[in-house]
Scaffold this active site. Structure first.
Site, mmCIF file in Angstrom:
data_model
loop_
_atom_site.group_PDB
_atom_site.id
_atom_site.type_symbol
_atom_site.label_atom_id
_atom_site.label_comp_id
_atom_site.label_asym_id
_atom_site.label_seq_id
_atom_site.Cartn_x
_atom_site.Cartn_y
_atom_site.Cartn_z
ATOM 1 N N SER A 138 -21.018 -5.356 -4.552
ATOM 2 C CA SER A 138 -20.890 -4.908 -3.290
ATOM 3 C C SER A 138 -20.539 -3.477 -2.837
ATOM 4 O O SER A 138 -21.242 -2.832 -3.625
ATOM 5 C CB SER A 138 -19.640 -5.748 -2.335
ATOM 6 O OG SER A 138 -19.504 -5.648 -1.191
ATOM 7 N N ASP A 179 -26.192 -14.930 0.476
ATOM 8 C CA ASP A 179 -25.269 -13.803 0.628
ATOM 9 C C ASP A 179 -25.094 -13.369 2.057
ATOM 10 O O ASP A 179 -26.240 -13.222 2.805
ATOM 11 C CB ASP A 179 -25.388 -12.453 -0.106
ATOM 12 C CG ASP A 179 -24.374 -11.501 -0.414
ATOM 13 O OD1 ASP A 179 -23.713 -11.117 0.696
ATOM 14 O OD2 ASP A 179 -24.127 -10.866 -1.279
ATOM 15 N N HIS A 236 -21.760 -14.124 -1.793
ATOM 16 C CA HIS A 236 -21.407 -12.825 -2.188
ATOM 17 C C HIS A 236 -20.459 -12.704 -3.252
ATOM 18 O O HIS A 236 -19.025 -12.885 -2.769
ATOM 19 C CB HIS A 236 -20.931 -12.236 -0.928
ATOM 20 C CG HIS A 236 -20.532 -10.688 -0.999
ATOM 21 N ND1 HIS A 236 -21.784 -9.810 -1.138
ATOM 22 C CD2 HIS A 236 -19.573 -9.792 -1.140
ATOM 23 C CE1 HIS A 236 -21.527 -8.281 -1.009
ATOM 24 N NE2 HIS A 236 -19.879 -8.429 -1.147
#
Length: 344
Positions: A48, A135, A170
């Site tokens: 991320s 995600d 994610h």
């Protein structure tokens, strides 16, 4: 453009945990130890905001890092120093996605002015990119642009791998630890299977970058060092006072070691998730038998600079140099890597 709602997705707001501590080893922080390191075997990865940072480090310091692992991250300089673009860079804006060509042209301009290393170095570098099909935080169109960016700046196809068929949310992916594969939730570590076998993401990206590895360790004999990050990162960088380093016995014994920098995502520092990122993502088990130090820099939530979710700076909250070699967080991480190999 309503950028703030994309910068702080509701899923990340739910990640505020209580009762955790940044002092994962239970000991007072110490100076960063020194070792014999192989400067041709330095690499970086992240999830991320940590993936955006990993991309920045690989591009800006292409003479230093052999390769990068980018898990759910957009292309270099995607936000162009403007928080209003973060939604686009995360793939959150319907039908408006990052333009990799613009980012590649920006990198060429920075190269021409000496703000980053020569892009020609990337022809010798190895890059692993991952995007889960489930995600909902950094969506696949944004990560597709990351792949296109690296193609445009010269990473050969044989050295660029893109894993984008796993039904993952994610998260950093492990064979057994963490949430269900499709989760988009704290601690942003999930377990997934590919062809009936648990997917070992840390091993996959490290092997792609460094080549064939010795088998991962089933138990650890090394030590986790809590060190004083302030020697490299003043408070104004937004980085935490403490960070971590995993040291295998081989490195303590004086053998020449590789270095991997593992960078957490938003709301994933030790302050938020305790030892999960630094102990449960699999990096240490692979490092144990492969003469590899693992550096875990840390950034916590702060109001000055304004960083409420504890994200790494990929859009300019530390200033306009954030994606260059001179960027406050960039230069701090580079200084830590350099310090590991200084004479004792």
């Amino acid at each position: 453009m309503q950028s703030h709602r994309f910068f702080v997705p509701a899923l990340l707001l739910a990640a505020a945990l209580s009762g955790t501590t940044a002092r994962a080893s239970g000991t007072a922080p110490q100076p960063l130890p020194r070792f014999q390191i192989d400067r041709t075997e330095l690499s970086v990865s992240g999830l991320s905001s940590g993936a955006f940072m990993a991309a920045q480090l690989q591009v800006a310091y292409s003479a230093t890092f052999k390769g990068a692992g980018i898990i759910a991250g957009g292309p270099y300089y995607c936000a162009a120093g403007n928080m209003a673009y973060t939604g686009i860079c995360m793939g959150q804006m319907m039908l408006v996605y990052p333009n990799a060509t613009l980012m590649a042209n920006a990198a060429r301009q920075f190269e021409a002015t000496g703000q980053i290393d020569k892009l020609g170095n990337l022809k010798k570098r190895r890059v692993y990119v991952f995007s889960g099909t489930r995600d909902t935080v950094v969506k696949q169109p944004a990560v597709n642009a990351t792949v296109s960016f690296f193609q445009q700046v010269g990473v050969p196809a044989s050295q660029l791998v893109y894993v984008n068929k796993v039904p993952a949310g994610h998260a950093v992916i492990t064979p057994t630890f963490g949430n269900a594969c499709d989760a988009n939730a704290t601690p942003y570590i999930s377990h997934c299977e590919i062809n009936g076998q648990g997917y070992d993401q840390s091993g996959a990206l490290l092997a792609h970058i460094h080549g064939k590895l010795e088998p991962k360790a089933s138990s650890l004999a090394g030590r986790m060092v809590t060190f004083n990050q302030r020697a490299y990162a003043p408070a104004g960088t937004g980085m935490a006072e403490e960070a971590f380093l995993y040291v295998p016995p081989s490195c303590d014994a004086g053998q020449t070691c590789k270095v991997h920098v593992a960078i957490h995502g938003c709301a994933q520092s030790a302050e938020k998730v305790g030892k999960n990122f630094i102990a449960d993502t699999g990096y240490n088990e692979w490092a144990e038998n492969n003469r590899m130090l693992v550096l875990y820099p840390q950034v916590n939530a702060s109001t000055v600079p304004f960083n409420p979710q504890g994200c790494w700076d990929w859009f300019g909250y530390t200033g306009p140099t954030y994606a260059w070699k001179a960027g406050p967080q960039m230069s701090a991480i580079k200084a830590m890597v350099d310090a590991l190999g200084k004479a004792r």
